[in-house]
Design an enzyme around this catalytic site. Structure first.
Site, PDB file in Angstrom:
ATOM      1  N   ASN A 180       0.862  -1.205  -0.003  1.00  0.00           N
ATOM      2  CA  ASN A 180       0.119  -0.036  -0.178  1.00  0.00           C
ATOM      3  C   ASN A 180       0.808   1.222   0.018  1.00  0.00           C
ATOM      4  O   ASN A 180       2.190   1.020   0.079  1.00  0.00           O
ATOM      5  CB  ASN A 180      -0.988  -0.028   1.201  1.00  0.00           C
ATOM      6  CG  ASN A 180      -0.340  -0.041   2.670  1.00  0.00           C
ATOM      7  OD1 ASN A 180       0.383   0.943   2.943  1.00  0.00           O
ATOM      8  ND2 ASN A 180      -0.142  -1.250   3.252  1.00  0.00           N
ATOM      9  N   ARG A 181       0.366   2.323  -0.134  1.00  0.00           N
ATOM     10  CA  ARG A 181       0.833   3.619  -0.344  1.00  0.00           C
ATOM     11  C   ARG A 181       1.383   4.387   1.096  1.00  0.00           C
ATOM     12  O   ARG A 181       1.657   5.667   0.821  1.00  0.00           O
ATOM     13  CB  ARG A 181       0.281   4.511  -1.448  1.00  0.00           C
ATOM     14  CG  ARG A 181       0.210   3.881  -2.496  1.00  0.00           C
ATOM     15  CD  ARG A 181      -0.836   4.490  -3.529  1.00  0.00           C
ATOM     16  NE  ARG A 181      -0.670   5.911  -3.599  1.00  0.00           N
ATOM     17  CZ  ARG A 181      -1.510   6.652  -4.186  1.00  0.00           C
ATOM     18  NH1 ARG A 181      -2.356   5.989  -5.121  1.00  0.00           N
ATOM     19  NH2 ARG A 181      -1.677   7.898  -4.419  1.00  0.00           N
TER      20      ARG A 181
END
Ligand code: CTP
Length: 401
Positions: free
Chosen positions: A210-211
């Site tokens: 994920n970011r």
């Protein structure tokens, strides 16, 4: 606070004294008036001319210099912050026992402002019960003693005892200065912060990730250290420099993060789950790289649920009165979803922020609402992630009682 904060940079005699020059530059370049007070041994490592040129102020080591100005009293009295970096084992002992045989030790006794020590020494010296007791004494009296970093020491040896990165010591000092003469209200507390985003491997070269940048979690760790806490930061895939004075544990996947959080939470006063933990992981891990096959569509990826760490620490409460904080990243119906999530996870506080393509991830700023299990609602306006971090700790401190 005065316009140009007055900082006393104490330097004691260790090889890391050269790093004090970098710290000094950070202070002067960001508008601080710095008076360097080295010990006589520090001057064996770095010359007084260097400190004087970089600070633009005179440099003295003993109380007999410029006696008419009584600098051994004035320097401490007028300071907004005293930071000793590096603080040798001998300096910590002198400070803990109130000895005053040179200008720096006199200054420490006359200072009424916040004091930060950044120790640097060999691992054995740091771990010695005498040093640990001295550090405990200084912390009990309100000084912020940052934990040494782990890494290469003077010779070929490595271990805990390195002076943290000067940029990170500067960050601690900046936070301490911003808070002024307030008590380090997390002193004596152990807090656990998770940061970053987990990566769930598919095969040796691919993962589901994920970011999350980890910046909010790091801001929480940094601010807690500046408020006197012992901090365990459990990071997943952030690639950020270790904050000064913080014990950093590395975890890659949700399962590893869970193990590290549960271990650290056993004696923690507060646990803040700022990490973006993958809710799912691939059901199977391919030990060899998954190859494409001519004329064939890829196999679907089957996912299984990961453990919910926040729900688990909230349900178990390793310690009575432990405060648990979760984060929620929402794209729609932010508050309603946040309330429901707070109840579902069973934590005490939930920091809810709205995320989108350009919001929050990787940025230096954040905007949130902190929901309390007691029904409270604290909106935090758009601002630096450290400002949000300080509000979270304020709310944690209220609940620790
Ligand atoms: N979290 C956790 N373990 C997980 C997933 C999330 O501890 N397996 C924690 C995060 O660190 C964060 C909080 O739970 O503090 C909120 O995570 P989020 O992913 O938003 O919650 P979900 O329960 O996954 O809700 P939703 O599926 O609605 O997004």
């Amino acid at each position: 606070m005065v316009d140009k904060p007055r900082v006393v940079l104490g330097v004691s005699g260790g090889i890391a004294a050269y790093k004090a020059c970098e710290l000094l530059r950070r202070f002067t370049e960001s508008g601080h008036d710095v008076r360097v007070v080295p010990t006589a041994s520090a001057l064996r490592f770095v010359g007084a001319a260097t400190f004087s040129a970089l600070s633009g102020n005179p440099v003295a080591t003993d109380v007999w210099d410029s006696v008419h100005e009584v600098p051994h009293v004035r320097i401490g009295q007028h300071a907004d912050l005293v930071v000793v970096a590096p603080a040798t084992v001998d300096m910590l002992a002198k400070a803990a026992h109130g000895l005053a045989d040179d200008l720096l030790t006199n200054t420490l006794l006359t200072a009424r402002c916040p004091v930060v020590f950044a120790p640097a020494m060999h691992t054995e010296m740091w771990e010695h019960p005498a040093t640990q007791e001295n550090v405990a004494t200084l912390r009990r009296r309100g000084a912020v003693v940052v934990e040494p970093a782990v890494g290469r020491l003077t010779g070929v040896d490595t271990g805990k005892g390195r002076l943290p990165d000067p940029g990170e010591i500067f960050e601690v000092c900046r936070r301490v200065l911003a808070r002024g003469v307030q008590e380090p209200d997390l002193r004596g507390r152990h807090v656990v912060v998770s940061a970053g985003g987990t990566r769930e491997p598919l095969d040796p070269v691919r993962f589901l990730g994920n970011r999350s940048s980890g910046k909010q979690g790091y801001a929480l760790a940094r601010t807690a250290a500046a408020r006197g806490a012992r901090v365990t930061l459990i990071e997943a895939n952030t690639h950020l420099p270790d904050p000064a004075g913080v014990d950093v544990v590395r975890a890659g996947t949700a399962v590893q993060l869970r193990e590290a959080v549960l271990k650290a939470a056993a004696d923690a006063d507060a646990v803040v789950m700022a990490a973006a933990v993958a809710d799912f992981r691939p059901a199977a891990y391919a030990t060899g790289k998954i190859k494409k096959k001519d004329g064939k569509e890829p196999e679907p990826i089957v996912l299984v649920r990961n453990p919910d760490i926040l729900a688990e620490v909230s349900a178990e409460r390793a310690r009575a009165g432990q405060v648990i904080v979760g984060f929620a990243a929402e794209t729609d119906d932010v508050l309603a979803n946040g309330r429901a999530k707070l109840a579902r996870k069973g934590c005490d506080l939930l920091v809810v922020n709205e995320v989108g393509e350009r919001k929050t991830f990787g940025s230096e700023e954040n905007e949130a609402v902190v929901l309390g299990a007691d029904g409270s609602e604290n909106p935090v306006p758009h601002g630096p992630k450290e400002a949000l971090a300080d509000i979270v700790w304020d709310l944690v401190v209220d609940r620790l009682g």
